[in-house]
Design an enzyme around this catalytic site. Structure first.
Site, PDB file in Angstrom:
ATOM      1  N   PRO A 166     104.398  48.120  26.361  1.00  0.00           N
ATOM      2  CA  PRO A 166     105.299  48.227  25.215  1.00  0.00           C
ATOM      3  C   PRO A 166     104.493  48.158  23.922  1.00  0.00           C
ATOM      4  O   PRO A 166     103.517  47.425  23.826  1.00  0.00           O
ATOM      5  CB  PRO A 166     106.193  46.990  25.364  1.00  0.00           C
ATOM      6  CG  PRO A 166     105.329  45.987  26.061  1.00  0.00           C
ATOM      7  CD  PRO A 166     104.425  46.783  26.974  1.00  0.00           C
ATOM      8  N   MET A 167     104.889  48.955  22.934  1.00  0.00           N
ATOM      9  CA  MET A 167     104.244  48.918  21.619  1.00  0.00           C
ATOM     10  C   MET A 167     105.334  49.043  20.559  1.00  0.00           C
ATOM     11  O   MET A 167     105.870  50.138  20.336  1.00  0.00           O
ATOM     12  CB  MET A 167     103.211  50.039  21.482  1.00  0.00           C
ATOM     13  CG  MET A 167     102.027  49.905  22.418  1.00  0.00           C
ATOM     14  SD  MET A 167     100.831  51.266  22.243  1.00  0.00           S
ATOM     15  CE  MET A 167     100.211  50.953  20.580  1.00  0.00           C
ATOM     16  N   GLU A 168     105.675  47.938  19.948  1.00  0.00           N
ATOM     17  CA  GLU A 168     106.746  47.904  18.962  1.00  0.00           C
ATOM     18  C   GLU A 168     106.461  48.882  17.823  1.00  0.00           C
ATOM     19  O   GLU A 168     105.364  48.911  17.265  1.00  0.00           O
ATOM     20  CB  GLU A 168     106.895  46.480  18.407  1.00  0.00           C
ATOM     21  CG  GLU A 168     107.911  46.329  17.290  1.00  0.00           C
ATOM     22  CD  GLU A 168     109.331  46.621  17.729  1.00  0.00           C
ATOM     23  OE1 GLU A 168     110.183  46.828  16.861  1.00  0.00           O
ATOM     24  OE2 GLU A 168     109.587  46.635  18.952  1.00  0.00           O
TER      25      GLU A 168
ATOM     26  N   CYS B 161     103.401  38.916  21.591  1.00  0.00           N
ATOM     27  CA  CYS B 161     103.436  39.638  20.323  1.00  0.00           C
ATOM     28  C   CYS B 161     102.686  38.860  19.237  1.00  0.00           C
ATOM     29  O   CYS B 161     102.973  37.688  18.997  1.00  0.00           O
ATOM     30  CB  CYS B 161     104.876  39.876  19.869  1.00  0.00           C
ATOM     31  SG  CYS B 161     104.990  40.762  18.298  1.00  0.00           S
TER      32      CYS B 161
ATOM     33  N   GLY C 251      94.324  45.391  27.945  1.00  0.00           N
ATOM     34  CA  GLY C 251      93.475  45.268  26.770  1.00  0.00           C
ATOM     35  C   GLY C 251      92.219  46.105  26.821  1.00  0.00           C
ATOM     36  O   GLY C 251      91.432  46.004  27.764  1.00  0.00           O
TER      37      GLY C 251
ATOM     38  N   ARG D  69      97.606  51.502  23.891  1.00  0.00           N
ATOM     39  CA  ARG D  69      96.990  52.410  22.915  1.00  0.00           C
ATOM     40  C   ARG D  69      96.149  53.496  23.586  1.00  0.00           C
ATOM     41  O   ARG D  69      96.094  54.627  23.106  1.00  0.00           O
ATOM     42  CB  ARG D  69      96.138  51.608  21.928  1.00  0.00           C
ATOM     43  CG  ARG D  69      96.949  50.676  21.029  1.00  0.00           C
ATOM     44  CD  ARG D  69      96.047  49.874  20.102  1.00  0.00           C
ATOM     45  NE  ARG D  69      95.107  49.050  20.851  1.00  0.00           N
ATOM     46  CZ  ARG D  69      93.955  48.589  20.368  1.00  0.00           C
ATOM     47  NH1 ARG D  69      93.594  48.886  19.119  1.00  0.00           N
ATOM     48  NH2 ARG D  69      93.156  47.838  21.104  1.00  0.00           N
TER      49      ARG D  69
END
Length: 338
Positions: free
Chosen positions: A7-9, A98, A200, A224
Site C-alpha cells: 500500500p502507498m497512501e 506509516c 523495503g 515503490r
C-alpha cells in the site's frame, strides 16, 4: 517466491493496483489505509478505498486484495473490522508502519511501535471481532526512533493471533532513505514463528534475490519498486520459474521480451497502454484539474527505469489541461503501435 503489492497512501490506489496486477507476478495486494477514529465507518467508506470488495475482493486481473485499517483504539478498530468483515474481504491488515507526521501525531501508524502492549491489544481485538476464515495480518516498521522494541512488537503481534507479518526494514526515523536493514528481519525471524514478509528497497530482480537470501523470507512486499518498474513482479516470477524449470509462459510473457532495453521488465509500448487505461480510470473519479498530476506522479517514479518516462515527464511537467494530456496519450499510443 510470493510477491505482495504494497500500500502507498496517495499513490498506489485501486486504479494503479489494477494496472500493476494486469502484467502478472503479483500474488496479493494490500490497500492503502482506511483511518479509523471514533466511529464505525459506513460501508461506502471501505468500498471507496477498496472497490475490489465489490469484485470478491479481487482486482480485475483476479489478484486478491486485503484491506488495511489504521488507528489506535482497539475497541473502535475491532468494531470497524467487524463491519468490514461483512463485505467479505480477502483479509484485514493493520497498519503499524506509516511514518507520516500527521498520522503519527494522531497516534497512528509507526508511533505505536513504542507501545508493543497496545499493538498486541489491537491485533487481538480485531482478531476476536473477525470471523476465523478472514486472515488478520499486520505491517510494521522496525520501530519509531530506533529498533530496540522490534522483537517485542513482533512477538506481541504473533501472540495476538495475526496470520502473518510484513516488516518494512527501516524505522520511522529512517523514513525511506536507503539502505533497508534486511538483516534485522532475519533477527526477528529468530524470535517469532509467525510467517513473515520482507519489505523495503526492492527495486530489481537482484534486490529481490538478495533480500530473500538475507532475510530468509520467501514472501516479499514491493511498493515503490513496482511503481517505478511495473513489470518487476513478473520479472521476478519469470526468474523463479526459469530457475525452477517451470514449463510454460506466465501472463504477459509473450510481450515480455518485445523491444526492451536492459533493466526494463516490460516494453515501453505496454507501459503506454497501461497509462491510457490508468487515465480512463482516474478520469472517472478525479477532478480534471488534478488528473494531470496523478499521471505525472507515476511518470516521476518510472523515470528511474524508462528513458521514455523521463522524456514524457519533461514534456508534461508544465501541462495541467486534461485535454492536452489525452491528446499526448493518443500520440504516444500511435507512436508505439506495431
Amino acid at each position: 517466491m510470493k510477491l505482495l503489492l504494497a500500500p502507498m497512501e496517495g499513490l498506489l490506489d485501486h486504479t494503479l493496483r489494477d494496472m500493476l496486477t494486469r502484467l502478472g507476478g503479483v500474488d496479493l495486494c494490500v490497500s492503502e489505509f482506511i483511518r479509523v477514529t471514533n466511529t464505525v465507518l459506513p460501508r461506502r467508506a471501505f468500498i471507496r478505498v477498496a472497490p475490489e470488495l465489490l469484485n470478491n475482493s479481487r482486482t480485475p486481473a483476479g489478484v486478491p486484495v486485503r484491506v488495511q485499517l489504521l488507528g489506535s483504539d482497539p475497541i473502535c478498530l475491532a468494531d470497524n473490522a467487524a463491519a468490514l468483515a461483512e463485505l467479505n474481504p480477502y483479509g484485514i491488515d493493520l497498519n503499524f508502519g506509516c511514518p507520516a507526521k500527521t498520522v503519527n501525531q494522531h497516534r497512528g501508524g509507526a508511533v505505536l511501535l513504542d507501545e508493543p502492549e497496545l499493538v498486541g491489544q489491537i491485533v487481538a481485538a480485531v482478531r476476536r471481532a473477525v470471523p476465523a476464515h478472514i486472515p488478520v495480518s499486520a505491517k510494521m516498521r522496525l520501530g519509531y526512533n530506533d529498533d530496540s522494541r522490534a522483537e517485542d512488537c513482533a512477538q506481541a503481534i504473533e501472540a495476538a493471533g495475526a496470520s502473518d507479518l510484513v516488516v518494512h526494514a527501516r524505522t520511522k526515523a529512517h523514513g525511506y532513505r536507503p539502505p533497508a536493514y534486511w538483516d534485522r528481519i532475519a533477527d526477528l525471524r529468530q524470535h517469532v514463528r509467525l510467517p513473515m514478509v520482507a519489505n523495503g528497497e526492492i527495486w530489481t530482480v537482484a534486490d529481490a534475490l538478495r533480500c530473500r537470501e538475507v532475510t530468509g523470507c520467501e514472501r516479499l512486499m514491493i511498493g515503490r519498486g513496482m511503481v517505478a518498474d511495473p513489470g518487476l513482479a513478473l520479472a521476478i516470477a519469470r526468474h523463479d520459474a526459469a530457475v525452477g524449470g517451470v514449463a510454460g509462459d506466465l501472463a504477459g510473457g509473450a510481450a515480455f521480451t518485445a523491444k526492451m532495453a536492459p533493466g526494463q521488465s516490460v516494453a515501453w509500448s505496454q507501459i503506454v497502454g497501461l497509462m491510457r487505461l490508468f487515465w480512463v480510470g482516474i478520469s472517472q473519479r478525479v477532478a480534471p484539474r488534478h488528473r494531470a498530476g496523478r499521471l505525472k506522479q507515476w511518470l516521476n517514479y518510472m523515470r528511474r527505469v524508462y528513458p521514455e518516462a523521463q522524456q514524457a515527464f519533461d514534456q508534461l511537467r508544465l501541462v495541467h489541461d486534461a485535454k492536452l494530456i489525452e491528446n499526448w496519450l493518443s500520440q504516444q499510443s500511435n507512436a508505439s503501435a506495431p
